[in-house]
Scaffold this motif. Structure first.
Motif, PDB file in Angstrom:
ATOM      1  N   TYR A  28       0.856  -1.188   0.000  1.00  0.00           N
ATOM      2  CA  TYR A  28       0.000   0.000   0.000  1.00  0.00           C
ATOM      3  C   TYR A  28       0.890   1.234   0.000  1.00  0.00           C
ATOM      4  CZ  TYR A  28      -3.101   3.397   2.314  1.00  0.00           C
ATOM      5  OH  TYR A  28      -3.814   4.508   2.661  1.00  0.00           O
ATOM      6  N   TYR A  29       0.671   2.143  -0.969  1.00  0.00           N
ATOM      7  CA  TYR A  29       1.482   3.344  -1.122  1.00  0.00           C
ATOM      8  C   TYR A  29       0.601   4.587  -1.144  1.00  0.00           C
ATOM      9  CZ  TYR A  29       5.010   0.094  -2.911  1.00  0.00           C
ATOM     10  OH  TYR A  29       5.889  -0.924  -3.061  1.00  0.00           O
ATOM     11  N   LYS A  30       1.121   5.713  -0.657  1.00  0.00           N
ATOM     12  CA  LYS A  30       0.440   6.997  -0.796  1.00  0.00           C
ATOM     13  C   LYS A  30       0.786   7.655  -2.119  1.00  0.00           C
ATOM     14  CE  LYS A  30      -0.408   8.674   3.841  1.00  0.00           C
ATOM     15  NZ  LYS A  30      -0.120   9.738   4.805  1.00  0.00           N
ATOM     16  N   ARG A  31       1.988   7.429  -2.608  1.00  0.00           N
ATOM     17  CA  ARG A  31       2.430   7.997  -3.880  1.00  0.00           C
ATOM     18  C   ARG A  31       2.646   6.888  -4.891  1.00  0.00           C
ATOM     19  NH1 ARG A  31       5.633  11.070  -0.156  1.00  0.00           N
ATOM     20  NH2 ARG A  31       4.789  13.158  -0.025  1.00  0.00           N
ATOM     21  N   LYS A  32       2.775   7.257  -6.147  1.00  0.00           N
ATOM     22  CA  LYS A  32       2.999   6.275  -7.198  1.00  0.00           C
ATOM     23  C   LYS A  32       4.275   5.493  -6.897  1.00  0.00           C
ATOM     24  CE  LYS A  32       2.666   5.889 -12.126  1.00  0.00           C
ATOM     25  NZ  LYS A  32       2.438   6.594 -13.365  1.00  0.00           N
ATOM     26  N   PRO A  33       4.211   4.157  -6.847  1.00  0.00           N
ATOM     27  CA  PRO A  33       5.374   3.361  -6.461  1.00  0.00           C
ATOM     28  C   PRO A  33       6.527   3.482  -7.449  1.00  0.00           C
ATOM     29  CG  PRO A  33       3.435   1.971  -6.780  1.00  0.00           C
ATOM     30  CD  PRO A  33       3.039   3.354  -7.077  1.00  0.00           C
ATOM     31  N   GLN A  34       7.721   3.686  -6.900  1.00  0.00           N
ATOM     32  CA  GLN A  34       8.950   3.733  -7.679  1.00  0.00           C
ATOM     33  C   GLN A  34       9.973   2.851  -6.975  1.00  0.00           C
ATOM     34  OE1 GLN A  34       9.861   7.889  -7.779  1.00  0.00           O
ATOM     35  NE2 GLN A  34       8.257   8.358  -9.260  1.00  0.00           N
ATOM     36  N   ASP A  35      11.173   2.794  -7.503  1.00  0.00           N
ATOM     37  CA  ASP A  35      12.200   1.912  -6.944  1.00  0.00           C
ATOM     38  C   ASP A  35      12.593   2.293  -5.518  1.00  0.00           C
ATOM     39  OD1 ASP A  35      12.211   0.488  -9.277  1.00  0.00           O
ATOM     40  OD2 ASP A  35      13.884   1.612 -10.135  1.00  0.00           O
ATOM     41  N   ASN A  36      12.641   3.585  -5.200  1.00  0.00           N
ATOM     42  CA  ASN A  36      13.138   4.006  -3.893  1.00  0.00           C
ATOM     43  C   ASN A  36      12.028   4.301  -2.882  1.00  0.00           C
ATOM     44  OD1 ASN A  36      12.179   6.241  -5.171  1.00  0.00           O
ATOM     45  ND2 ASN A  36      13.879   7.563  -4.662  1.00  0.00           N
ATOM     46  N   VAL A  37      10.765   4.061  -3.223  1.00  0.00           N
ATOM     47  CA  VAL A  37       9.643   4.355  -2.323  1.00  0.00           C
ATOM     48  C   VAL A  37       9.330   3.119  -1.482  1.00  0.00           C
ATOM     49  CG1 VAL A  37       7.223   5.033  -2.197  1.00  0.00           C
ATOM     50  CG2 VAL A  37       8.693   6.013  -3.947  1.00  0.00           C
ATOM     51  N   VAL A  38       9.232   3.325  -0.169  1.00  0.00           N
ATOM     52  CA  VAL A  38       8.917   2.237   0.755  1.00  0.00           C
ATOM     53  C   VAL A  38       7.401   2.233   0.988  1.00  0.00           C
ATOM     54  CG1 VAL A  38       9.290   1.366   3.089  1.00  0.00           C
ATOM     55  CG2 VAL A  38      11.156   2.489   1.870  1.00  0.00           C
ATOM     56  N   PRO A  39       6.760   1.061   0.930  1.00  0.00           N
ATOM     57  CA  PRO A  39       5.304   1.033   1.141  1.00  0.00           C
ATOM     58  C   PRO A  39       4.930   1.383   2.575  1.00  0.00           C
ATOM     59  CG  PRO A  39       6.170  -1.186   0.930  1.00  0.00           C
ATOM     60  CD  PRO A  39       7.295  -0.254   0.624  1.00  0.00           C
ATOM     61  N   ILE A  40       3.726   1.937   2.750  1.00  0.00           N
ATOM     62  CA  ILE A  40       3.226   2.271   4.077  1.00  0.00           C
ATOM     63  C   ILE A  40       2.901   1.002   4.843  1.00  0.00           C
ATOM     64  CG2 ILE A  40       1.331   3.387   5.312  1.00  0.00           C
ATOM     65  CD1 ILE A  40       1.182   5.329   2.980  1.00  0.00           C
ATOM     66  N   LYS A  41       2.198   0.103   4.182  1.00  0.00           N
ATOM     67  CA  LYS A  41       1.827  -1.174   4.799  1.00  0.00           C
ATOM     68  C   LYS A  41       2.023  -2.291   3.787  1.00  0.00           C
ATOM     69  CE  LYS A  41      -1.653   0.657   7.908  1.00  0.00           C
ATOM     70  NZ  LYS A  41      -3.064   0.623   8.319  1.00  0.00           N
ATOM     71  N   MET A  42       2.304  -3.487   4.316  1.00  0.00           N
ATOM     72  CA  MET A  42       2.412  -4.673   3.480  1.00  0.00           C
ATOM     73  C   MET A  42       1.618  -5.788   4.149  1.00  0.00           C
ATOM     74  SD  MET A  42       6.396  -4.505   2.403  1.00  0.00           S
ATOM     75  CE  MET A  42       6.283  -5.740   1.158  1.00  0.00           C
ATOM     76  N   LEU A  43       0.969  -6.619   3.341  1.00  0.00           N
ATOM     77  CA  LEU A  43       0.133  -7.689   3.856  1.00  0.00           C
ATOM     78  C   LEU A  43       0.395  -8.950   3.061  1.00  0.00           C
ATOM     79  CD1 LEU A  43      -2.373  -8.561   5.597  1.00  0.00           C
ATOM     80  CD2 LEU A  43      -3.737  -7.902   3.629  1.00  0.00           C
TER      81      LEU A  43
END
Length: 58
Positions: A28-43
């Motif tokens: 789950y991301y707040k911004r468009k996912p890119q290589d350096n973006v860490v997700p907010i939550k993972m399930l």
């Protein structure tokens, strides 16, 4: 997906949210996912997961 909500004084807001499903992992991301973006939550998707649709009436 779009998250729609209302504030106490009657104003509404819309937030864009991004979900990425890879094999058995939902991120789950707040911004468009890119290589350096860490997700907010993972399930991890397994037999105990449930999805609920709580649609709003206008």
């Amino acid at each position: 997906m779009v998250r729609y909500g209302r504030r106490k004084i009657g104003r509404s807001f819309i937030h864009m949210r991004y979900f990425v499903l890879e094999s058995r992992l939902l991120a789950y991301y707040k911004r468009k996912p890119q290589d350096n973006v860490v997700p907010i939550k993972m399930l991890v998707i397994d037999g105990n997961c449930r999805v609920e649709d709580r649609g709003l009436k206008t």
